[in-house]
Design an enzyme around this catalytic site. Structure first.
Site, PDB file in Angstrom:
ATOM      1  N   HIS A 179       0.817  -1.217   0.000  1.00  0.00           N
ATOM      2  CA  HIS A 179       0.000   0.000   0.000  1.00  0.00           C
ATOM      3  C   HIS A 179       0.848   1.262   0.000  1.00  0.00           C
ATOM      4  CE1 HIS A 179       0.781   0.882   4.307  1.00  0.00           C
ATOM      5  NE2 HIS A 179       0.781  -0.428   4.449  1.00  0.00           N
ATOM      6  N   ASP A 180       0.406   2.248  -0.761  1.00  0.00           N
ATOM      7  CA  ASP A 180       1.015   3.584  -0.818  1.00  0.00           C
ATOM      8  C   ASP A 180       2.414   3.602  -1.429  1.00  0.00           C
ATOM      9  OD1 ASP A 180      -1.137   5.165   0.677  1.00  0.00           O
ATOM     10  OD2 ASP A 180      -0.628   3.627   2.155  1.00  0.00           O
ATOM     11  N   GLY A 226       5.014  -0.880   3.111  1.00  0.00           N
ATOM     12  CA  GLY A 226       4.209   0.241   2.673  1.00  0.00           C
ATOM     13  C   GLY A 226       5.031   1.508   2.495  1.00  0.00           C
TER      14      GLY A 226
END
Length: 285
Positions: free
Chosen positions: A130-131, A148
């Site tokens: 994520h991200d 992340g």
């Protein structure tokens, strides 16, 4: 791009694929057997999902993306803080994603976006968390895993089975060796090796391939040796070395980029230079 609910006549969708009628599907798209496409997905012109691909969430695949079997894109992040927010995932034009890759959407606490740039190659069994933000022409070799919020700039290469700590930054044109644990930022054009990554020089072969001439190469070599003195040499504080290099070589864009990267705010700090006896700058990668 067609409006949601419409299927262009040029799209080839296998009878066993499940494509939500609200998904936006472009021209000349191929969706193979047993694929699943969610309601908020946008698939650009010329995209190919070979077979058994799952694309969900607010995910956009730009034109020409090619996805191989057993890939999942845009599923919820592996983050206990995630509470179902409508965050995003985007894959840039002409990127190739090989078998068993997982790419998770962003979080509200991060960029709310996971982004892979154009013309990238993500090889089998890799994970983009994520991200994460990947630039253009990035190559991720088999079995690479990312925490992340990792940022990887254009033209970087991450070799097989490397592991990138969350919030690590990898500079433009850098190369990370295979089976490397990267806990700190890697400067642009840097080359790191080791079980716990250590900086061993610049990515000279990559620089040559990108057209850097001998005069600039020599300037970059001198700048690197000033920034990272050899073992046993008298060392000033890093800020003073950066200032010295900027004064002498700051007019050269690649060196200026290295210095800007080193001075930028960082959650992880900079990867340390290798200090093993006999270790020297690499000419490889």
């Amino acid at each position: 791009m067609q409006m949601a609910g419409k299927r262009p006549e040029t799209a080839e969708i296998h009878a066993t694929a499940i494509v939500d009628p609200r998904a936006r599907i472009g021209e000349n798209v191929r969706i193979g057997p047993w694929c699943l496409v969610g309601p908020n997905v946008t698939i650009g012109d010329g995209v190919c999902l070979h077979a058994s691909v799952l694309v969900d969430g607010y995910t956009t695949l730009r034109e020409g993306v090619e996805v191989y079997p057993f890939v999942t894109i845009g599923l919820a992040p592996q983050d206990l803080k995630y509470a179902g927010e409508p965050t995003l995932c985007e894959v840039g034009a002409n990127t190739v994603i090989r078998e068993n890759v997982t790419i998770h959407r962003g979080t509200a606490q991060g960029h709310a976006l996971t982004r892979i740039g154009a013309n990238c190659l993500i090889m089998a069994n890799s994970h983009v968390a994520h991200d994460c933000v990947l630039g253009d022409r990035v190559i991720i070799v088999n079995n690479v895993v990312m925490g992340g919020h990792v940022e990887i700039d254009d033209d970087a290469k991450i070799m097989g089975s490397a592991a990138l700590h969350q919030f690590v930054r990898i500079g433009r044109g850098a190369v990370v060796g295979g089976v490397c644990g990267v806990e700190m930022d890697v400067i642009p054009y840097g080359s790191v090796l080791g079980n716990r990554a250590r900086l061993v020089g610049l990515n000279w072969i990559g620089l040559k391939r990108s057209g850097v001439g001998p005069e600039e190469m020599q300037a970059m070599r001198r700048a690197f040796r000033t920034l990272y003195p050899r073992h046993g040499a008298t060392e000033s504080v890093l800020e003073a070395r950066i200032a010295e290099v900027r004064q002498e070589y700051g007019h050269l864009p690649r060196i200026a980029e290295m210095l800007d990267f080193m001075e930028a705010p960082s959650r992880r700090g900079l990867t340390r230079v290798a200090r093993q006896e006999g270790q020297s700058e690499t000419e490889g990668a």
